[in-house]
Design an enzyme around this catalytic site. Structure first.
Site, PDB file in Angstrom:
ATOM      1  N   LYS A  13      32.571  38.728  49.390  1.00  0.00           N
ATOM      2  CA  LYS A  13      31.378  38.791  50.259  1.00  0.00           C
ATOM      3  C   LYS A  13      31.468  37.746  51.369  1.00  0.00           C
ATOM      4  O   LYS A  13      31.243  38.033  52.534  1.00  0.00           O
ATOM      5  CB  LYS A  13      30.094  38.512  49.448  1.00  0.00           C
ATOM      6  CG  LYS A  13      29.853  39.468  48.308  1.00  0.00           C
ATOM      7  CD  LYS A  13      28.555  39.136  47.568  1.00  0.00           C
ATOM      8  CE  LYS A  13      28.564  37.791  46.845  1.00  0.00           C
ATOM      9  NZ  LYS A  13      29.532  37.713  45.731  1.00  0.00           N
ATOM     10  N   ARG A  88      19.686  38.689  45.102  1.00  0.00           N
ATOM     11  CA  ARG A  88      20.484  38.812  43.882  1.00  0.00           C
ATOM     12  C   ARG A  88      19.658  39.260  42.702  1.00  0.00           C
ATOM     13  O   ARG A  88      20.185  39.353  41.591  1.00  0.00           O
ATOM     14  CB  ARG A  88      21.014  37.446  43.491  1.00  0.00           C
ATOM     15  CG  ARG A  88      22.236  37.024  44.147  1.00  0.00           C
ATOM     16  CD  ARG A  88      22.428  35.614  43.643  1.00  0.00           C
ATOM     17  NE  ARG A  88      23.722  35.463  43.083  1.00  0.00           N
ATOM     18  CZ  ARG A  88      24.767  35.067  43.792  1.00  0.00           C
ATOM     19  NH1 ARG A  88      24.676  34.827  45.055  1.00  0.00           N
ATOM     20  NH2 ARG A  88      25.911  34.929  43.216  1.00  0.00           N
ATOM     21  N   ARG A 127      41.053  30.449  44.327  1.00  0.00           N
ATOM     22  CA  ARG A 127      40.204  30.187  45.501  1.00  0.00           C
ATOM     23  C   ARG A 127      40.165  28.690  45.813  1.00  0.00           C
ATOM     24  O   ARG A 127      40.078  27.848  44.930  1.00  0.00           O
ATOM     25  CB  ARG A 127      38.780  30.673  45.256  1.00  0.00           C
ATOM     26  CG  ARG A 127      37.857  30.168  46.376  1.00  0.00           C
ATOM     27  CD  ARG A 127      36.597  30.918  46.483  1.00  0.00           C
ATOM     28  NE  ARG A 127      35.792  30.831  45.285  1.00  0.00           N
ATOM     29  CZ  ARG A 127      34.647  31.485  45.153  1.00  0.00           C
ATOM     30  NH1 ARG A 127      34.217  32.259  46.114  1.00  0.00           N
ATOM     31  NH2 ARG A 127      33.966  31.372  44.047  1.00  0.00           N
ATOM     32  N   ARG A 160      35.927  25.057  43.656  1.00  0.00           N
ATOM     33  CA  ARG A 160      34.515  25.020  43.294  1.00  0.00           C
ATOM     34  C   ARG A 160      34.336  24.776  41.802  1.00  0.00           C
ATOM     35  O   ARG A 160      35.079  25.307  40.991  1.00  0.00           O
ATOM     36  CB  ARG A 160      33.848  26.336  43.693  1.00  0.00           C
ATOM     37  CG  ARG A 160      33.152  26.225  45.029  1.00  0.00           C
ATOM     38  CD  ARG A 160      32.678  27.545  45.549  1.00  0.00           C
ATOM     39  NE  ARG A 160      31.871  28.317  44.602  1.00  0.00           N
ATOM     40  CZ  ARG A 160      31.341  29.491  44.906  1.00  0.00           C
ATOM     41  NH1 ARG A 160      31.528  30.025  46.102  1.00  0.00           N
ATOM     42  NH2 ARG A 160      30.625  30.153  44.022  1.00  0.00           N
ATOM     43  N   ARG A 171      29.063  34.168  35.150  1.00  0.00           N
ATOM     44  CA  ARG A 171      28.553  34.657  36.435  1.00  0.00           C
ATOM     45  C   ARG A 171      28.678  36.174  36.526  1.00  0.00           C
ATOM     46  O   ARG A 171      27.817  36.840  37.076  1.00  0.00           O
ATOM     47  CB  ARG A 171      29.311  33.992  37.588  1.00  0.00           C
ATOM     48  CG  ARG A 171      28.898  32.526  37.786  1.00  0.00           C
ATOM     49  CD  ARG A 171      29.901  31.745  38.583  1.00  0.00           C
ATOM     50  NE  ARG A 171      30.070  32.221  39.942  1.00  0.00           N
ATOM     51  CZ  ARG A 171      31.116  31.928  40.706  1.00  0.00           C
ATOM     52  NH1 ARG A 171      32.092  31.167  40.243  1.00  0.00           N
ATOM     53  NH2 ARG A 171      31.180  32.386  41.932  1.00  0.00           N
TER      54      ARG A 171
HETATM   55  P1  AP5 Z   1      35.015  35.041  48.489  1.00  0.00           P
HETATM   56  O1  AP5 Z   1      34.926  35.659  49.837  1.00  0.00           O
HETATM   57  O2  AP5 Z   1      34.836  33.588  48.330  1.00  0.00           O
HETATM   58  O3  AP5 Z   1      34.078  35.864  47.469  1.00  0.00           O
HETATM   59  P2  AP5 Z   1      32.497  35.865  47.295  1.00  0.00           P
HETATM   60  O4  AP5 Z   1      32.120  37.270  46.967  1.00  0.00           O
HETATM   61  O5  AP5 Z   1      31.824  35.201  48.422  1.00  0.00           O
HETATM   62  O6  AP5 Z   1      32.421  35.000  45.957  1.00  0.00           O
HETATM   63  P3  AP5 Z   1      31.415  33.862  45.537  1.00  0.00           P
HETATM   64  O7  AP5 Z   1      32.011  33.183  44.336  1.00  0.00           O
HETATM   65  O8  AP5 Z   1      31.040  33.010  46.686  1.00  0.00           O
HETATM   66  O9  AP5 Z   1      30.241  34.687  45.060  1.00  0.00           O
HETATM   67  P4  AP5 Z   1      29.105  34.241  44.187  1.00  0.00           P
HETATM   68  O10 AP5 Z   1      28.171  35.326  44.433  1.00  0.00           O
HETATM   69  O11 AP5 Z   1      29.415  34.016  42.771  1.00  0.00           O
HETATM   70  O12 AP5 Z   1      28.792  32.748  44.719  1.00  0.00           O
HETATM   71  P5  AP5 Z   1      27.641  32.189  45.634  1.00  0.00           P
HETATM   72  O13 AP5 Z   1      28.181  31.057  46.387  1.00  0.00           O
HETATM   73  O14 AP5 Z   1      26.954  33.266  46.347  1.00  0.00           O
HETATM   74  O15 AP5 Z   1      36.439  35.476  47.867  1.00  0.00           O
HETATM   75  C1  AP5 Z   1      36.853  35.015  46.597  1.00  0.00           C
HETATM   76  C2  AP5 Z   1      38.359  34.668  46.626  1.00  0.00           C
HETATM   77  O16 AP5 Z   1      39.120  35.846  46.789  1.00  0.00           O
HETATM   78  C3  AP5 Z   1      38.750  33.755  47.793  1.00  0.00           C
HETATM   79  O17 AP5 Z   1      39.760  32.870  47.362  1.00  0.00           O
HETATM   80  C4  AP5 Z   1      39.285  34.728  48.857  1.00  0.00           C
HETATM   81  O18 AP5 Z   1      40.230  34.123  49.719  1.00  0.00           O
HETATM   82  C5  AP5 Z   1      39.898  35.826  48.002  1.00  0.00           C
HETATM   83  N1  AP5 Z   1      39.771  37.158  48.592  1.00  0.00           N
HETATM   84  C6  AP5 Z   1      38.725  37.662  49.313  1.00  0.00           C
HETATM   85  N2  AP5 Z   1      38.952  38.937  49.691  1.00  0.00           N
HETATM   86  C7  AP5 Z   1      40.171  39.262  49.171  1.00  0.00           C
HETATM   87  C8  AP5 Z   1      40.978  40.441  49.207  1.00  0.00           C
HETATM   88  N3  AP5 Z   1      40.549  41.561  49.837  1.00  0.00           N
HETATM   89  N4  AP5 Z   1      42.178  40.425  48.567  1.00  0.00           N
HETATM   90  C9  AP5 Z   1      42.600  39.290  47.924  1.00  0.00           C
HETATM   91  N5  AP5 Z   1      41.897  38.136  47.870  1.00  0.00           N
HETATM   92  C10 AP5 Z   1      40.701  38.124  48.480  1.00  0.00           C
HETATM   93  O19 AP5 Z   1      26.650  31.621  44.529  1.00  0.00           O
HETATM   94  C11 AP5 Z   1      27.002  30.545  43.688  1.00  0.00           C
HETATM   95  C12 AP5 Z   1      25.845  30.204  42.764  1.00  0.00           C
HETATM   96  O20 AP5 Z   1      24.702  29.813  43.556  1.00  0.00           O
HETATM   97  C13 AP5 Z   1      25.336  31.362  41.889  1.00  0.00           C
HETATM   98  O21 AP5 Z   1      26.065  31.477  40.709  1.00  0.00           O
HETATM   99  C14 AP5 Z   1      23.881  30.929  41.679  1.00  0.00           C
HETATM  100  O22 AP5 Z   1      23.796  29.940  40.691  1.00  0.00           O
HETATM  101  C15 AP5 Z   1      23.504  30.300  43.001  1.00  0.00           C
HETATM  102  N6  AP5 Z   1      22.884  31.259  43.953  1.00  0.00           N
HETATM  103  C16 AP5 Z   1      23.368  31.627  45.177  1.00  0.00           C
HETATM  104  N7  AP5 Z   1      22.561  32.511  45.765  1.00  0.00           N
HETATM  105  C17 AP5 Z   1      21.519  32.717  44.909  1.00  0.00           C
HETATM  106  C18 AP5 Z   1      20.354  33.557  44.934  1.00  0.00           C
HETATM  107  N8  AP5 Z   1      20.105  34.367  45.971  1.00  0.00           N
HETATM  108  N9  AP5 Z   1      19.532  33.508  43.866  1.00  0.00           N
HETATM  109  C19 AP5 Z   1      19.781  32.714  42.812  1.00  0.00           C
HETATM  110  N10 AP5 Z   1      20.856  31.911  42.714  1.00  0.00           N
HETATM  111  C20 AP5 Z   1      21.732  31.922  43.753  1.00  0.00           C
HETATM  112 MG    MG Z   2      30.693  33.399  48.633  1.00  0.00          MG
END
Ligand code: AP5
Ligand code: MG
Ligand code: ZN
Length: 213
Positions: A13, A88, A127, A160, A171
């Site tokens: 994402k 989410r 990552r 991270r 997660r």
């Molecule tokens: P990346 O682009 O980083 O993936 P992502 O989907 O953004 O993954 P996240 O871990 O950021 O998602 P998340 O939803 O768990 O975390 P968030 O920060 O939102 O890609 C991942 C890896 O793959 C990278 O190394 C990239 O280079 C590689 N990659 C990408 N595309 C690829 C491809 N096509 N082929 C190969 N490799 C590829 O949330 C973290 C925490 O915050 C949550 O757990 C929660 O506790 C809290 N939080 C955040 N938002 C909320 C909310 N709205 N409500 C409640 N809690 C929340």
């Molecule tokens: Mg992300």
């Protein structure tokens, strides 16, 4: 253009939202990045959020909603935005729909980046993230030009804390329970699209650009 990025943790994402942001000149709003910045700056919100994030749990809606609504009211959002990691939960989606309705507008595209759970754990272990500018890398699929240094801003990359295998599994469980139902929610709103997130990131981006008109 108002876009919501859906998909499991690690589906890509953030990677795609960043590319969309550059191409279309609209901001990427990542609640995860906002929470992580608060943790680094040791704010009260950061301290509260950290205890949930470290366990792979969602931060409660009451800590998340106002933050997003305030962010969307800022000037740079007037031409649209990409929400990455929000909503989410169904209550978050309903609150967003309600807030947009009061401004006589709505989400134009919800895009689900589909990646099976098996691929996710492997992706997360490789990552690396930039604590300076939020850029994301992968040691195999998207390495920085010089080892462990951000291409964009020169900051040293980190892993991270929530990318440990056990936390990733938690997660994923939370994603299936709380976030996946949003696919049906946005399907009912008539703006749901999905892309195959297992393809190389440039190909995924091409598919997304075909959806965004
Ligand atoms: P990346 O682009 O980083 O993936 P992502 O989907 O953004 O993954 P996240 O871990 O950021 O998602 P998340 O939803 O768990 O975390 P968030 O920060 O939102 O890609 C991942 C890896 O793959 C990278 O190394 C990239 O280079 C590689 N990659 C990408 N595309 C690829 C491809 N096509 N082929 C190969 N490799 C590829 O949330 C973290 C925490 O915050 C949550 O757990 C929660 O506790 C809290 N939080 C955040 N938002 C909320 C909310 N709205 N409500 C409640 N809690 C929340
Ligand atoms: Mg992300
Ligand atoms: Zn950087």
């Amino acid at each position: 253009m108002k876009i919501v990025m859906l998909g499991a943790p690690g589906a890509g994402k953030g990677t795609q939202a960043r590319m969309i942001s550059e191409k279309y000149g609209i901001p990427q709003i990542s609640t995860g990045d906002i929470f992580r910045a608060n943790i680094r700056n040791q704010t009260e919100l950061g301290q509260k959020a950290k205890s949930y994030m470290d366990q792979g749990l969602l931060v409660p809606d009451e800590l998340t909603l106002d933050l997003v609504v305030d962010r969307l009211a800022q000037d740079d959002c007037s031409n649209g935005y990409i929400l990455d990691g929000f909503p989410r939960t169904i209550p978050q989606a309903e609150a967003l729909t309600f807030a947009l309705k009061s401004q006589k507008t709505k989400i134009d595209y919800a895009i689900d980046v589909e990646v099976p759970d098996d691929n996710i754990v492997q992706r997360m272990s490789g990552r690396r993230a930039c604590p300076g500018c939020g850029a994301t890398y992968h040691i195999r699929y998207n390495p920085p030009v010089s080892d462990n240094i951000c291409d964009e801003c020169g900051t040293e990359l980190i892993q991270r804390e929530d990318d440990k295998a056990e936390t990733v599994q938690k997660r994923l469980d939370v994603y299936h329970k709380k976030t996946q139902p949003l696919i049906e929610y946005y399907r009912e709103q008539g703006c749901m699209y999905s892309v195959d997130g297992t393809r190389p990131m440039e190909d995924v981006f091409e598919d997304i650009c075909k959806i965004l008109k």
